[in-house]
Structure formats: structure tokens, C-alpha cells
Design an enzyme around this catalytic site. Structure first.
Site, PDB file in Angstrom:
ATOM      1  N   SER A  95       3.526  -2.233  10.249  1.00 49.06           N
ATOM      2  CA  SER A  95       4.856  -2.113  10.830  1.00 49.06           C
ATOM      3  C   SER A  95       5.577  -3.388  10.278  1.00 49.06           C
ATOM      4  O   SER A  95       6.393  -3.852  10.918  1.00 49.06           O
ATOM      5  CB  SER A  95       5.314  -1.732  11.908  1.00 49.06           C
ATOM      6  N   ASN A 120       0.875  -1.052   0.063  1.00 51.37           N
ATOM      7  CA  ASN A 120       0.199  -0.069  -0.005  1.00 51.37           C
ATOM      8  C   ASN A 120       1.060   1.205   0.013  1.00 51.37           C
ATOM      9  O   ASN A 120       1.296   1.488   1.051  1.00 51.37           O
ATOM     10  CB  ASN A 120      -0.973  -0.194   1.197  1.00 51.37           C
ATOM     11  N   GLY A 154       2.981  -1.129   4.373  1.00 52.03           N
ATOM     12  CA  GLY A 154       2.786   0.227   4.000  1.00 52.03           C
ATOM     13  C   GLY A 154       4.229   0.628   3.721  1.00 52.03           C
ATOM     14  O   GLY A 154       4.882   0.687   2.509  1.00 52.03           O
ATOM     15  N   GLU A 196      -5.195  -5.173  10.748  1.00 49.74           N
ATOM     16  CA  GLU A 196      -4.257  -4.201  11.101  1.00 49.74           C
ATOM     17  C   GLU A 196      -4.559  -3.254  12.204  1.00 49.74           C
ATOM     18  O   GLU A 196      -5.369  -2.478  12.091  1.00 49.74           O
ATOM     19  CB  GLU A 196      -4.289  -3.089   9.812  1.00 49.74           C
ATOM     20  N   GLU A 207      -7.210   4.477   7.811  1.00 53.27           N
ATOM     21  CA  GLU A 207      -6.697   5.789   7.554  1.00 53.27           C
ATOM     22  C   GLU A 207      -8.088   6.426   6.898  1.00 53.27           C
ATOM     23  O   GLU A 207      -8.782   7.538   7.037  1.00 53.27           O
ATOM     24  CB  GLU A 207      -5.776   5.998   6.899  1.00 53.27           C
ATOM     25  N   LYS A 229      -0.120   4.338  -0.250  1.00 50.67           N
ATOM     26  CA  LYS A 229      -0.422   5.386   0.273  1.00 50.67           C
ATOM     27  C   LYS A 229      -0.277   6.736  -0.718  1.00 50.67           C
ATOM     28  O   LYS A 229      -0.111   6.430  -1.844  1.00 50.67           O
ATOM     29  CB  LYS A 229      -0.084   5.578   1.773  1.00 50.67           C
ATOM     30  N   HIS A 276      -9.739   0.842   4.910  1.00 50.61           N
ATOM     31  CA  HIS A 276      -8.310   0.928   5.613  1.00 50.61           C
ATOM     32  C   HIS A 276      -8.541   1.951   6.871  1.00 50.61           C
ATOM     33  O   HIS A 276      -9.223   2.832   6.482  1.00 50.61           O
ATOM     34  CB  HIS A 276      -7.466   1.498   4.587  1.00 50.61           C
ATOM     35  N   GLY A 283       2.339   2.318  10.887  1.00 49.86           N
ATOM     36  CA  GLY A 283       3.343   3.458  10.798  1.00 49.86           C
ATOM     37  C   GLY A 283       4.001   3.916  12.109  1.00 49.86           C
ATOM     38  O   GLY A 283       4.491   4.872  12.170  1.00 49.86           O
TER      39      GLY A 283
HETATM   40  P1  PGA Z   1       2.686   0.313   7.706  1.00 41.66           P
HETATM   41  O1  PGA Z   1       1.116   0.450   7.035  1.00 41.66           O
HETATM   42  O2  PGA Z   1       3.257  -1.098   7.128  1.00 41.66           O
HETATM   43  O3  PGA Z   1       3.472   1.567   7.102  1.00 41.66           O
HETATM   44  O4  PGA Z   1       2.622   0.122   9.279  1.00 41.66           O
HETATM   45  C1  PGA Z   1       0.568  -0.749   6.856  1.00 41.66           C
HETATM   46  C2  PGA Z   1      -0.858  -0.089   6.235  1.00 41.66           C
HETATM   47  O5  PGA Z   1      -1.324   1.089   6.563  1.00 41.66           O
HETATM   48  O6  PGA Z   1      -1.397  -0.919   5.228  1.00 41.66           O
END
Ligand code: PGA
Length: 240
Positions: A202, A9, A223, A164, A96, A11, A94, A170
Site C-alpha cells: 500500500s 508490480n 502494486g 512486504e 501471493e 500483477k 511474492h 492491497g
Molecule cells: P500494493 O501491492 O502496493 O497494491 O499493496 C504491493 C505488492 O504486492 O507488491
């Protein structure tokens, strides 16, 4: 048997030029035959990325879609517009999108439904916040988020689930393999043995192997570490 799957992803990162380079590098990576792989670039870069991964094992996804088929929805993109561009996967709900754009369980379920109707593979994202985990509400939150789509017809195994934990996205904090497996096992009781369940939050080349070794973790939604082709390929190749 469930095939391992790893999705990147991206983003809202990169430029047109850098994302073309990233797609090229991912496509040129030495990826295990055992793993299904896809990348979700920013929407405007979808066609340029599609060009780079055409004919390779790397599939195309997007980070969201509209729940509506067409009409006066300024700024939105429909499921059919995505299939026209060669998109196969679409992230739905997601964290976010839920937290920053107010997507509700009902709206996320409508997005899953629209994606399935167009022949896309929805990736339903679920996860608890730090406060919810502290309050002992993790499984109740996950169950609520999944129950919202269970009423739809034939939703699993056609839909992928991505667990997640919001506190791990993140932040550099990863759920332990045991913590993640416990939630995946719970999700499995809701969605059945054939559904792919990915872990996200992460994930890096250094912790992917341990997570992916767990019985109910079928791969990852990546991510930050997906923005580097070498680390993304290492994560893809860490599947069982
Ligand atoms: P991250 O994001 O690997 O940077 O923690 C994962 C995601 O939001 O799908």
C-alpha cells in the site's frame, strides 16, 4: 552506496492495449536521475512493454520464473527465456505466489538461484501475515524466509530484498515508517550493508516520502499505485 530502486508490480491487470499505454506513460515520465526504476508487467505483455521502454531508464522485470532450466514443466518460463526478452529483474516468492500457489521457502530459494545463474536480479519478497505479527513472530518469519537463500553462493548484494508485510498488501494499511524501518534494519543484519531493501504494501505518492526517508528503506515495490503512471512517477521521485 545503495542506489534507490522503485519497482512496479502490475500483477494480472490490464489488457495488451492498456499496458502498452501504461508503459509508454511511465517511459515518458519525468523521473529523477537518482532512482532506478523497473516495471513487472504480466508475462504475456513483456515483449510489448519492452518495446515501449527500450532506450529509457525504465527497466523490465517479471513477476515470477521457473526454478527449472528447461523440460516438461507445462506453463512455466525459465530464467534464460527471460534474459532473451531483455528482462533484468524477477520477483521471487511474492506473498501471493507463496499463499495462492503454494511456493515454499526452498522453491523460492531455487528460483533465486536460477535467476542469479542467468544474470537476472532476483527480488526476494519476504513478509509476515497479520496473525504472525500478532503472535510476535515477525522477525522469526523474515529470518526463516531469508535464511533459505543465505546458503547460496554470492546471493547478496546481487539479490534485492522486498519486505512486504502481507497484511499491508492491497489493503490500504501501510506499516508505519518506524515499523518498516525496524524490520529493514533486522534484514540488513542478515544481508549486509550493500543490499537494496525495498518496502512494499500500500505504498502511495502520499506515504512514499516518509517511508523512503528511513535509513534502511532503499525504495519500494509498488502494486496498485503502479497502475497509474502519474502516481508511480511521483513515488519514484519520492526517493531520497
Ligand atoms: P500494493 O501491492 O502496493 O497494491 O499493496 C504491493 C505488492 O504486492 O507488491
Amino acid at each position: 552506496m545503495r542506489a534507490p530502486l522503485v519497482i512496479g508490480n502490475w500483477k494480472m491487470n490490464g489488457s495488451l492495449a492498456s499496458n502498452i499505454e501504461l508503459a509508454k506513460a511511465v517511459a515518458a515520465s519525468n523521473l529523477s536521475d537518482n532512482v532506478q526504476v523497473a516495471v513487472c508487467p504480466p508475462m504475456l505483455h513483456v515483449s510489448a512493454v519492452a518495446e515501449q521502454i527500450k532506450g529509457t531508464k525504465v527497466g523490465l522485470g517479471t513477476q515470477t520464473l521457473s526454478e527449472h532450466d528447461n523440460g516438461a514443466y507445462t506453463g512455466e518460463i525459465s530464467a534464460n527465456m527471460l534474459t532473451e526478452m531483455g528482462v533484468s529483474y524477477v520477483l521471487c516468492g511474492h506473498s501471493e505466489r507463496r499463499a495462492l500457489f503454494g511456493e515454499t521457502d526452498k522453491q523460492v530459494a531455487d528460483k533465486v538461484k536460477a535467476a542469479l545463474a542467468a544474470g537476472l536480479t532476483p527480488v526476494l519478497c519476504v513478509g509476515e501475515t497479520d496473525a504472525e505479527r500478532e503472535a510476535g513472530e515477525t522477525l522469526a518469519v523474515i529470518e526463516r524466509q531469508i535464511r533459505a537463500v543465505l546458503d547460496l553462493q554470492d546471493v547478496f548484494p546481487a539479490t534485492v530484498v522486498a519486505y512486504e508485510p502481507v497484511w499491508a498488501i492491497g489493503t490500504g494499511k501501510t506499516a508505519t515508517a518506524e515499523q518498516a524501518q525496524a524490520v529493514h534494519l533486522f534484514i540488513r543484519t542478515l544481508v549486509g550493508s550493500e543490499t537494496q531493501i525495498l518496502y512494499g504494501g500500500s505504498v502511495k505518492a502520499t506515504n512514499a516520502g516518509e517511508l523512503f526517508a528511513m535509513a534502511d528503506i532503499d525504495g519500494g515495490l509498488i502494486g496498485g499505485a503502479a497502475l497509474d503512471a502519474t502516481s508511480f512517477a511521483a513515488i519514484c521521485n519520492a526517493v531520497r
